[in-house]
Write an enzyme that holds these catalytic residues in place. Structure first.
Site, short mmCIF file in Angstrom:
data_model
loop_
_atom_site.label_atom_id
_atom_site.label_comp_id
_atom_site.label_asym_id
_atom_site.label_seq_id
_atom_site.Cartn_x
_atom_site.Cartn_y
_atom_site.Cartn_z
N ARG A 82 0.86 -1.19 0.00
CA ARG A 82 0.00 0.00 0.00
C ARG A 82 0.89 1.24 0.00
O ARG A 82 1.77 1.38 0.86
CB ARG A 82 -0.91 0.00 1.24
CG ARG A 82 -1.70 1.28 1.41
CD ARG A 82 -2.70 1.21 2.57
NE ARG A 82 -3.43 2.46 2.67
CZ ARG A 82 -3.27 3.37 3.62
NH1 ARG A 82 -2.43 3.17 4.62
NH2 ARG A 82 -3.96 4.48 3.60
N HIS A 126 -2.88 11.01 0.70
CA HIS A 126 -2.38 10.77 2.06
C HIS A 126 -1.77 12.10 2.54
O HIS A 126 -0.59 12.20 2.85
CB HIS A 126 -1.36 9.63 2.06
CG HIS A 126 -1.12 9.00 3.41
ND1 HIS A 126 -1.31 7.66 3.66
CD2 HIS A 126 -0.71 9.52 4.58
CE1 HIS A 126 -1.01 7.39 4.93
NE2 HIS A 126 -0.63 8.51 5.51
N GLU A 171 -7.60 8.70 6.11
CA GLU A 171 -7.89 9.34 7.38
C GLU A 171 -8.40 10.77 7.28
O GLU A 171 -7.72 11.73 7.70
CB GLU A 171 -6.66 9.30 8.30
CG GLU A 171 -6.14 7.91 8.53
CD GLU A 171 -5.03 7.85 9.59
OE1 GLU A 171 -4.42 8.89 9.86
OE2 GLU A 171 -4.80 6.77 10.14
N ASN A 297 -7.36 2.07 9.77
CA ASN A 297 -6.06 2.19 10.42
C ASN A 297 -6.31 2.15 11.91
O ASN A 297 -7.07 2.96 12.44
CB ASN A 297 -5.39 3.51 10.04
CG ASN A 297 -5.08 3.60 8.55
OD1 ASN A 297 -5.12 2.59 7.84
ND2 ASN A 297 -4.74 4.79 8.10
N TYR A 299 -4.45 1.97 15.77
CA TYR A 299 -3.23 2.04 16.59
C TYR A 299 -3.49 1.80 18.07
O TYR A 299 -2.72 1.14 18.75
CB TYR A 299 -2.53 3.39 16.38
CG TYR A 299 -1.90 3.47 15.01
CD1 TYR A 299 -0.64 2.94 14.78
CD2 TYR A 299 -2.61 3.99 13.93
CE1 TYR A 299 -0.08 2.94 13.51
CE2 TYR A 299 -2.05 4.01 12.65
CZ TYR A 299 -0.79 3.47 12.45
OH TYR A 299 -0.25 3.47 11.19
N GLU A 351 -3.56 -0.05 8.06
CA GLU A 351 -2.38 0.32 8.85
C GLU A 351 -2.53 -0.24 10.25
O GLU A 351 -3.61 -0.12 10.86
CB GLU A 351 -2.23 1.84 9.01
CG GLU A 351 -1.81 2.56 7.77
CD GLU A 351 -1.66 4.07 8.02
OE1 GLU A 351 -1.42 4.48 9.18
OE2 GLU A 351 -1.78 4.82 7.04
C1 GBH Z 1 -1.49 7.21 10.65
O1 GBH Z 1 -2.15 8.22 11.33
C2 GBH Z 1 -1.03 7.76 9.34
O2 GBH Z 1 -1.87 7.34 8.29
C3 GBH Z 1 0.40 7.46 9.02
O3 GBH Z 1 0.81 8.28 7.97
C4 GBH Z 1 1.24 7.63 10.26
O4 GBH Z 1 2.60 7.51 10.01
C5 GBH Z 1 0.80 6.58 11.25
O5 GBH Z 1 -0.55 6.70 11.53
C6 GBH Z 1 1.54 6.63 12.58
O6 GBH Z 1 1.24 7.79 13.27
O7 GBH Z 1 -3.58 11.56 18.45
O8 GBH Z 1 -3.08 11.22 20.77
O9 GBH Z 1 -5.39 11.34 20.09
C7 GBH Z 1 -2.63 7.84 12.59
C8 GBH Z 1 -3.24 9.02 13.25
C9 GBH Z 1 -2.96 8.18 15.46
C10 GBH Z 1 -4.66 9.76 14.92
C11 GBH Z 1 -3.61 7.93 16.78
C12 GBH Z 1 -5.33 9.46 16.21
C13 GBH Z 1 -4.98 8.84 18.47
C14 GBH Z 1 -4.06 9.21 19.55
N1 GBH Z 1 -3.89 8.64 14.48
N2 GBH Z 1 -4.35 9.09 17.19
S1 GBH Z 1 -4.02 10.96 19.73
#
Ligand code: GBH
Length: 454
Positions: A82, A126, A171, A297, A299, A351
């Site tokens: 991707r 992106h 996103e 995505n 995390y 992701e």
């Molecule tokens: C992704 O964004 C992106 O698509 C990618 O480019 C990036 O490298 C990757 O993640 C790693 O960051 O912001 O403290 O409230 C993820 C963006 C991450 C936004 C987690 C919401 C929640 C925690 N998201 N975030 S906080």
């Protein structure tokens, strides 16, 4: 005992295993071969925006290392890669003239993947909007919606038939809220009304692009990628429960409800009041154009606490270098929530991954934390699959360490280490683990085909 022994069996033989990156984070070559300026090129130059005052001028120098990076991807044995297109590289002003050198680069990328037996999964946006469009109002301006549709059609005309999937936006929440409400990301605007209008225009341009591509005869699978954390209340109090519901409505339902139900959640419209977006007749129907797939995505989770910000250091969960809690269960929960609320098309985890402190010692990186993160989240994906969620694939963020936006280069998400002094790539232990995990899944493919008599 091998903790993975049973995991491959929990996935169907056609499940897609991949790795992911994005253009601005890896390419570099910011001013070469006719590329135009993006809002991230501009944002990085404003003092105080990027933790290490870095920028994307060189990044991983992927633009000049395409062939060897393609070999690197192939060496992992993955099914899919991707990546995203830098809009200003292919259309420097965001409308009008195309830049042939830029188009040729992505054509080499797509063809190079296909030659190596890797499916190309392309994202159009992106985050790196052409600065020339920002100068005309950016995503807050309705004209950008129409420029995006024309961009989508041009890319589809050139590459469409060779792609496995084509994603409009990565996103929208991040672009709208981090880019236009909190101002932490490009273009650095801090205005809630602008943010809500940007979110609406992103969704509208997505729906109109799908309609235009289908009218052009597109047979490639079309979709969008949402960032969805799992929202839960800090305590059993009614206040925390109410806040968790509201935050889920702002973060998830503001995007998913229009896509699947054709309407914005009323509680968020109420909360926005005069800051709600201008919506023209027909917009909501365009946004609800059926998806061929949904990308997610994931995390971490988001904990809602009415008493004030939730302190992640007190939750007892391990944190990644980003300060995000490691919470694989949340991935299963997010998927089950979506499955409960909407009729889902095939779902890809587009992701998932973690930033951990890595050191190269004798040509090796022992990133056991990252391998654990990936293994437990893949198991969480399997749990959702077992409960009926139509999972189609999983992609690791990221193929290699790269420019982590406002965090600069200090945060490393790669399964391949990048030495920014020499730009040398070194697969970490997690890359070796993922390669062997994917190989085990593929081995089951052959035996599934045998069992089916094929
Ligand atoms: C992704 O964004 C992106 O698509 C990618 O480019 C990036 O490298 C990757 O993640 C790693 O960051 O912001 O403290 O409230 C993820 C963006 C991450 C936004 C987690 C919401 C929640 C925690 N998201 N975030 S906080």
């Amino acid at each position: 005992m091998n903790p993975d022994a049973d995991l491959p069996r929990q996935f169907p033989p056609d499940f897609v295993w991949g790795v992911a990156t994005s253009a601005f984070q890896i390419e570099g070559a910011a001013r070469e071969d006719g590329k135009g300026e993006s809002i991230w090129d501009r944002f990085c130059r404003q003092p105080g925006t990027i933790a290490d005052a870095s920028n994307g001028d060189t990044a991983c120098d992927h633009y000049h290392r395409l062939e060897s990076d393609l070999d690197l991807i192939a060496s992992l044995g993955v099914d899919a890669y991707r990546f995203s297109i830098s809009w200003p590289r292919v259309q420097p002003l965001g409308h009008g003239a195309w830049n042939e050198a830029g188009l040729a680069f992505y054509e080499r990328l797509v063809d190079g993947l296909l030659r190596r037996g890797v499916q190309p999964h392309l994202t159009l946006n992106h985050w790196d909007l052409p600065q020339a469009l920002q100068d005309q109002g950016g995503w807050a301006a309705r004209s950008t919606v129409h420029h995006f549709v024309a961009y989508a059609r041009g890319i589809h005309r050139r590459l469409g038939s060779r792609l496995a999937t084509l994603t409009t936006h990565n996103e929208p929440w991040v672009m709208a809220v981090l880019g236009h409400e909190k101002g932490q990301f490009a273009p650095g605007v801090k205005n809630r009304q602008t943010a809500s209008q940007v979110a609406h225009h992103l969704l509208l341009s997505h729906g109109l692009a799908l309609q235009a591509l289908r009218a052009d005869g597109c047979r490639t699978k079309l979709g969008i990628v949402l960032n969805l954390g799992h929202h839960e209340p800090a305590t059993g109090s009614p206040e925390d429960a109410a806040l968790a519901r509201l935050e889920d409505a702002r973060g998830r339902r503001w995007y998913a409800d229009p896509l699947f139900l054709g309407r914005y959640p009323q509680e968020v419209l109420d909360e926005l009041g005069p800051d709600a977006p201008v919506v023209q007749p027909g917009d909501m129907d365009h946004i609800a154009t059926p998806l061929d797939y949904l990308g997610i995505n994931y995390y971490s989770r988001t904990v809602s606490s009415a008493a004030g910000p939730f302190d992640v250091t007190k939750s007892g969960l391990k944190l990644t270098e980003m300060g995000w809690e490691i919470y694989p269960r949340g991935l299963t929960e997010v998927l089950l929530t979506l499955h409960r609320d909407y009729t889902l098309p095939p779902v890809y985890i587009t992701e998932n991954g973690g930033a951990f402190p890595d050191a190269v010692v004798n040509g090796q990186v022992h990133d056991a934390d990252r391998t654990d993160y990936l293994r437990t989240h893949i198991a969480a994906t399997a749990a959702a699959l077992a409960q009926g969620v139509p999972m189609a694939g999983y992609m690791v963020w990221s193929l290699m360490d790269n420019f982590e936006w406002a965090s600069g280069y200090a945060k490393r998400f790669g399964i391949v280490h990048v030495d920014y002094a020499t730009l040398q790539r070194t697969p970490k232990d997690s890359a070796h683990w993922y390669r062997s995990f994917v190989a085990q899944c593929h081995a089951l493919r052959t035996s599934a085909a045998c069992a089916a008599g094929g």
